[in-house]
Design a protein around this motif. Sequence first.
Motif, PDB file in Angstrom:
ATOM      1  N   UNK A 218      -1.103  -9.991  -1.098  1.00 42.85           N
ATOM      2  CA  UNK A 218      -2.074  -8.975  -1.529  1.00 42.85           C
ATOM      3  C   UNK A 218      -1.654  -7.588  -1.025  1.00 42.85           C
ATOM      4  N   UNK A 219      -0.378  -7.289  -1.115  1.00 40.87           N
ATOM      5  CA  UNK A 219       0.130  -5.999  -0.642  1.00 40.87           C
ATOM      6  C   UNK A 219      -0.621  -4.798  -1.236  1.00 40.87           C
ATOM      7  N   UNK A 220      -0.990  -4.811  -2.525  1.00 42.11           N
ATOM      8  CA  UNK A 220      -1.721  -3.648  -3.049  1.00 42.11           C
ATOM      9  C   UNK A 220      -3.079  -3.420  -2.377  1.00 42.11           C
ATOM     10  N   UNK A 221      -3.588  -4.395  -1.615  1.00 41.15           N
ATOM     11  CA  UNK A 221      -4.910  -4.274  -0.989  1.00 41.15           C
ATOM     12  C   UNK A 221      -4.822  -4.125   0.523  1.00 41.15           C
ATOM     13  N   UNK A 222      -3.660  -3.831   1.047  1.00 36.62           N
ATOM     14  CA  UNK A 222      -3.501  -3.723   2.497  1.00 36.62           C
ATOM     15  C   UNK A 222      -4.439  -2.691   3.115  1.00 36.62           C
ATOM     16  N   UNK A 223      -4.833  -1.694   2.362  1.00 33.15           N
ATOM     17  CA  UNK A 223      -5.674  -0.639   2.915  1.00 33.15           C
ATOM     18  C   UNK A 223      -7.139  -0.994   3.033  1.00 33.15           C
ATOM     19  N   UNK A 224      -7.533  -2.181   2.573  1.00 35.77           N
ATOM     20  CA  UNK A 224      -8.940  -2.573   2.540  1.00 35.77           C
ATOM     21  C   UNK A 224      -9.157  -3.805   3.414  1.00 35.77           C
TER      22      UNK A 224
END
Length: 347
Positions: free
Chosen positions: A176-182
């Motif tokens: 889930x690399x695109x969601x690392x900021x959440x």
Amino acid sequence: MSRSEQAPSYRGASAHYLSPSRRDPVKVGSEEPVTRRVIAGALAALHLRPGSPVAVLDVGSGTADGFALLTRPAPDAAPIVAEDRLRYVGLDVDPEMVATARDTVGSPSATFVLGDVRDALPDGAFDLYLSCGVPYSHLTRDELVAALGSVLTAVASRGRRAAVVVDVLGRYSVEWQPRWGTERWDYAMSFFAGGGAISEPMTFYGRAELDATVDAALAGSGVRLVSRTAVDRSVLVGRHTATGTFHPAVPRFRTLVNDLVRDPSRVDPDDLRFSPATGGAPEEVLSWLRGFAGRWNAALEPYRGAGPLADADADRLAATLLGLERAAGPGLGLGHSLTMTLVAEPA
């Protein structure tokens, strides 16, 4: 209404957890050995007398994976705990999971109860407060503070050392690399056997977040920590690298490694190459992933451009890659799961 009655329904999920296909080569060859090593290490830290009884509370026990990991022999090892020494209590919020576990595990050493770790814990003193299968990620961070505080307070009241295994989803998995900021988002368990899916908010942890959560739970619990260790399990082979649900561009690492074992004619080794992220995570995470990429890609180098491998070469490559996964990550939240072991005793 109790918390167990309010919990999301996992109706039908038992079929997935009991499916023989769930124990694929990755699970058997890397995930289970890592978890067994964590459990064995936690019990060893208690310095129990040889042959003495062992009491385990398995939080979020599901269909009793924890019981199997404790009592089932591995290909190269005896059971962690013999059934005649074990008192195992499985705690789960889902009635179907509890009923299935009761029907599946026909051992007098095991009891399964419906309940929530945020409420009163089952009666009795326990040596190991186990979790596997990331049950604590179902909670918000504040709820996890409260739940761990309850567990640690129980350790203090027991009067002697115990181990607590905290299993959560890793924030910085390639799945889930695109969601690392959440930190918390709606997680679809679309890998279920039979094509079903369950979706609910889950909380994801890096090492800093999990350390802060544990520190908050310790406050006022009446225990002191003897040790705190952590590992990352399934760095590249988490189940959502097979689905691409949260990161469509990720190579299908789990499927490819499984196929190396099952049907190597389906695998081009070049498809297994790993290009690590260059941003979006703490530098210690990115640095470790760069090193892992070097080791992983070095294992692939002899087969560059070779196309599908002969069975013997495929077996060697699969063994090497599974060995890298068995070595596990450093406990930074960069695998599918981040597992922390707390050894605590009354202050």
